[in-house]
Design a protein around this motif. Structure first.
Motif, PDB file in Angstrom:
ATOM      1  N   ALA A 163       0.835  -1.212   0.000  1.00  0.00           N
ATOM      2  CA  ALA A 163       0.000   0.000   0.000  1.00  0.00           C
ATOM      3  C   ALA A 163       0.868   1.258   0.000  1.00  0.00           C
ATOM      4  O   ALA A 163       0.593   2.222  -0.726  1.00  0.00           O
ATOM      5  CB  ALA A 163      -0.929   0.000   1.216  1.00  0.00           C
ATOM      6  N   LEU A 164       1.941   1.242   0.774  1.00  0.00           N
ATOM      7  CA  LEU A 164       2.831   2.408   0.851  1.00  0.00           C
ATOM      8  C   LEU A 164       3.559   2.623  -0.477  1.00  0.00           C
ATOM      9  O   LEU A 164       3.730   3.767  -0.922  1.00  0.00           O
ATOM     10  CB  LEU A 164       3.842   2.224   1.984  1.00  0.00           C
ATOM     11  N   ALA A 165       3.974   1.536  -1.118  1.00  0.00           N
ATOM     12  CA  ALA A 165       4.623   1.652  -2.430  1.00  0.00           C
ATOM     13  C   ALA A 165       3.655   2.242  -3.456  1.00  0.00           C
ATOM     14  O   ALA A 165       4.045   3.060  -4.302  1.00  0.00           O
ATOM     15  CB  ALA A 165       5.131   0.285  -2.884  1.00  0.00           C
ATOM     16  N   LYS A 166       2.382   1.857  -3.359  1.00  0.00           N
ATOM     17  CA  LYS A 166       1.349   2.409  -4.268  1.00  0.00           C
ATOM     18  C   LYS A 166       1.165   3.904  -4.029  1.00  0.00           C
ATOM     19  O   LYS A 166       1.032   4.683  -4.976  1.00  0.00           O
ATOM     20  CB  LYS A 166       0.013   1.684  -4.058  1.00  0.00           C
ATOM     21  N   LEU A 167       1.145   4.299  -2.758  1.00  0.00           N
ATOM     22  CA  LEU A 167       0.998   5.723  -2.427  1.00  0.00           C
ATOM     23  C   LEU A 167       2.163   6.542  -2.976  1.00  0.00           C
ATOM     24  O   LEU A 167       1.989   7.666  -3.433  1.00  0.00           O
ATOM     25  CB  LEU A 167       0.915   5.913  -0.906  1.00  0.00           C
ATOM     26  N   GLU A 168       3.356   5.971  -2.935  1.00  0.00           N
ATOM     27  CA  GLU A 168       4.522   6.664  -3.484  1.00  0.00           C
ATOM     28  C   GLU A 168       4.406   6.769  -5.006  1.00  0.00           C
ATOM     29  O   GLU A 168       4.712   7.815  -5.589  1.00  0.00           O
ATOM     30  CB  GLU A 168       5.806   5.927  -3.102  1.00  0.00           C
ATOM     31  N   GLU A 169       3.949   5.691  -5.620  1.00  0.00           N
ATOM     32  CA  GLU A 169       3.766   5.669  -7.080  1.00  0.00           C
ATOM     33  C   GLU A 169       2.765   6.736  -7.523  1.00  0.00           C
ATOM     34  O   GLU A 169       2.915   7.356  -8.577  1.00  0.00           O
ATOM     35  CB  GLU A 169       3.241   4.282  -7.476  1.00  0.00           C
ATOM     36  N   MET A 170       1.759   6.980  -6.667  1.00  0.00           N
ATOM     37  CA  MET A 170       0.726   7.986  -6.952  1.00  0.00           C
ATOM     38  C   MET A 170       1.246   9.407  -6.727  1.00  0.00           C
ATOM     39  O   MET A 170       0.567  10.376  -7.053  1.00  0.00           O
ATOM     40  CB  MET A 170      -0.490   7.751  -6.048  1.00  0.00           C
ATOM     41  N   GLY A 171       2.437   9.531  -6.158  1.00  0.00           N
ATOM     42  CA  GLY A 171       3.009  10.852  -5.909  1.00  0.00           C
ATOM     43  C   GLY A 171       2.600  11.463  -4.583  1.00  0.00           C
ATOM     44  O   GLY A 171       2.940  12.610  -4.294  1.00  0.00           O
ATOM     45  N   LYS A 172       1.889  10.688  -3.782  1.00  0.00           N
ATOM     46  CA  LYS A 172       1.400  11.213  -2.505  1.00  0.00           C
ATOM     47  C   LYS A 172       2.387  10.988  -1.358  1.00  0.00           C
ATOM     48  O   LYS A 172       2.628  11.869  -0.545  1.00  0.00           O
ATOM     49  CB  LYS A 172       0.058  10.578  -2.151  1.00  0.00           C
ATOM     50  N   LEU A 173       2.944   9.791  -1.304  1.00  0.00           N
ATOM     51  CA  LEU A 173       3.894   9.460  -0.234  1.00  0.00           C
ATOM     52  C   LEU A 173       5.294   9.892  -0.665  1.00  0.00           C
ATOM     53  O   LEU A 173       5.788   9.478  -1.707  1.00  0.00           O
ATOM     54  CB  LEU A 173       3.885   7.949   0.039  1.00  0.00           C
ATOM     55  N   LYS A 174       5.926  10.728   0.166  1.00  0.00           N
ATOM     56  CA  LYS A 174       7.249  11.248  -0.188  1.00  0.00           C
ATOM     57  C   LYS A 174       8.388  10.476   0.466  1.00  0.00           C
ATOM     58  O   LYS A 174       9.519  10.501  -0.035  1.00  0.00           O
ATOM     59  CB  LYS A 174       7.353  12.731   0.201  1.00  0.00           C
ATOM     60  N   ALA A 175       8.102   9.802   1.582  1.00  0.00           N
ATOM     61  CA  ALA A 175       9.179   9.060   2.248  1.00  0.00           C
ATOM     62  C   ALA A 175       8.613   8.066   3.248  1.00  0.00           C
ATOM     63  O   ALA A 175       7.544   8.269   3.822  1.00  0.00           O
ATOM     64  CB  ALA A 175      10.124  10.021   2.972  1.00  0.00           C
ATOM     65  N   VAL A 176       9.366   6.980   3.431  1.00  0.00           N
ATOM     66  CA  VAL A 176       9.118   6.018   4.508  1.00  0.00           C
ATOM     67  C   VAL A 176      10.288   6.136   5.469  1.00  0.00           C
ATOM     68  O   VAL A 176      11.449   6.099   5.047  1.00  0.00           O
ATOM     69  CB  VAL A 176       9.017   4.570   3.982  1.00  0.00           C
ATOM     70  N   VAL A 177       9.977   6.315   6.739  1.00  0.00           N
ATOM     71  CA  VAL A 177      11.007   6.312   7.787  1.00  0.00           C
ATOM     72  C   VAL A 177      10.762   5.040   8.599  1.00  0.00           C
ATOM     73  O   VAL A 177       9.662   4.854   9.133  1.00  0.00           O
ATOM     74  CB  VAL A 177      10.894   7.556   8.690  1.00  0.00           C
ATOM     75  N   THR A 178      11.742   4.157   8.652  1.00  0.00           N
ATOM     76  CA  THR A 178      11.489   2.873   9.300  1.00  0.00           C
ATOM     77  C   THR A 178      12.539   2.525  10.347  1.00  0.00           C
ATOM     78  O   THR A 178      13.723   2.837  10.196  1.00  0.00           O
ATOM     79  CB  THR A 178      11.399   1.729   8.261  1.00  0.00           C
ATOM     80  N   GLN A 179      12.067   1.875  11.406  1.00  0.00           N
ATOM     81  CA  GLN A 179      12.956   1.324  12.425  1.00  0.00           C
ATOM     82  C   GLN A 179      13.340  -0.116  12.073  1.00  0.00           C
ATOM     83  O   GLN A 179      14.165  -0.720  12.757  1.00  0.00           O
ATOM     84  CB  GLN A 179      12.253   1.349  13.788  1.00  0.00           C
TER      85      GLN A 179
END
Length: 246
Positions: free
Chosen positions: A89-105
């Motif tokens: 889902a997060l990869a899809k959001l990035e593909e759509m141009g909405k998600l700019k970054a994932v910060v992960t532990q």
């Protein structure tokens, strides 16, 4: 719960600069347990019990490398794990141009495996390993194949996973990138973390945007600050929320 998913879908629809901040709960649906849920390590040779935190500390790595790698390979490396619905889902959001970054532990590399391009790995990755002498790169497969302490084929130096151990500092470039992304975000989604591990948990203090969303199975210390709190499985929630955007 449907109402909350609709609310999340609307936030995703209306946002153009989303940052996702995630912890161990993101990868549990991929079959990766939080290493803290293990019973630690009992070393026959040392006749001692070690907590999970002690077993993945810098001191332990230096003093007891064989025991370190026994624990590390059994509890932190999952070569067959696949991205779950949250990662996708997060990869899809990035593909759509909405998600700019994932910060992960997390250190499992599953966000990149799902297709995410901008990922700030606060605690490093089990997929990268370097000789401590000559810095030659080795993948996770090489580490898993070795018996005992893995050594470099070029110089015989000890190979260390590119993972931030307890007592080690976080990478300045990674921290700076994560802070910058969070400061610019209009929406910050925090998921799969109880926000108890610092300094990572302190990053949410840099968020000045409109929507703070918390998705976690249990309550967190930041719930009172959030615009939306969902206590449920994040893989299911993110999948449904993404479907509700269209």
């Amino acid at each position: 719960m449907n109402e909350k998913i609709e609310q999340l879908s609307k936030i995703l629809r209306d946002s153009n600069n989303i940052v996702f901040f995630g912890g161990a709960g993101i990868s549990t649906s991929s079959g990766i347990p939080d290493f803290r849920s293990s019973n630690g390590l009992y070393s026959k040779k040392l006749n001692r019990n070690f907590t999970p935190e002690q077993a993945v500390s810098h001191t332990f790595f230096i003093r007891y490398p064989e025991e370190f790698f026994d624990f590390y390979k059994e509890n932190l490396v999952y070569p067959n794990a696949k991205p779950n619905d949250c990662h996708i889902a997060l990869a899809k959001l990035e593909e759509m141009g909405k998600l700019k970054a994932v910060v992960t532990q997390n250190i499992d590399g599953l966000h990149q495996a799902a297709g995410s391009k901008v990922v700030y790995e606060l605690h490093g990755s089990v997929l990268r390993n370097y000789c401590m002498k000559c810095h030659t790169f080795y993948d996770a497969g090489y580490i898993l194949e070795q018996k005992g302490v893995p050594h470099c084929v070029k110089c015989d130096g000890v190979i260390k996973p590119d993972v931030v151990l307890y007592e080690e500092g976080l990478d300045d470039k990674v921290i700076s990138g994560a802070i910058e992304a969070i400061e610019r975000a209009d929406t910050l989604i925090i998921g799969g973390t109880s926000l108890v591990v610092y300094p990572a948990a302190g990053l949410i203090n840099y968020f000045k945007g409109q929507n703070l969303v918390l998705i976690n199975k249990s309550a967190t210390s930041a719930d009172s600050k959030a615009d939306l709190v969902i206590n449920d499985d994040i893989a299911k929630i993110m999948k449904e929320a993404i479907e509700g955007i269209y």
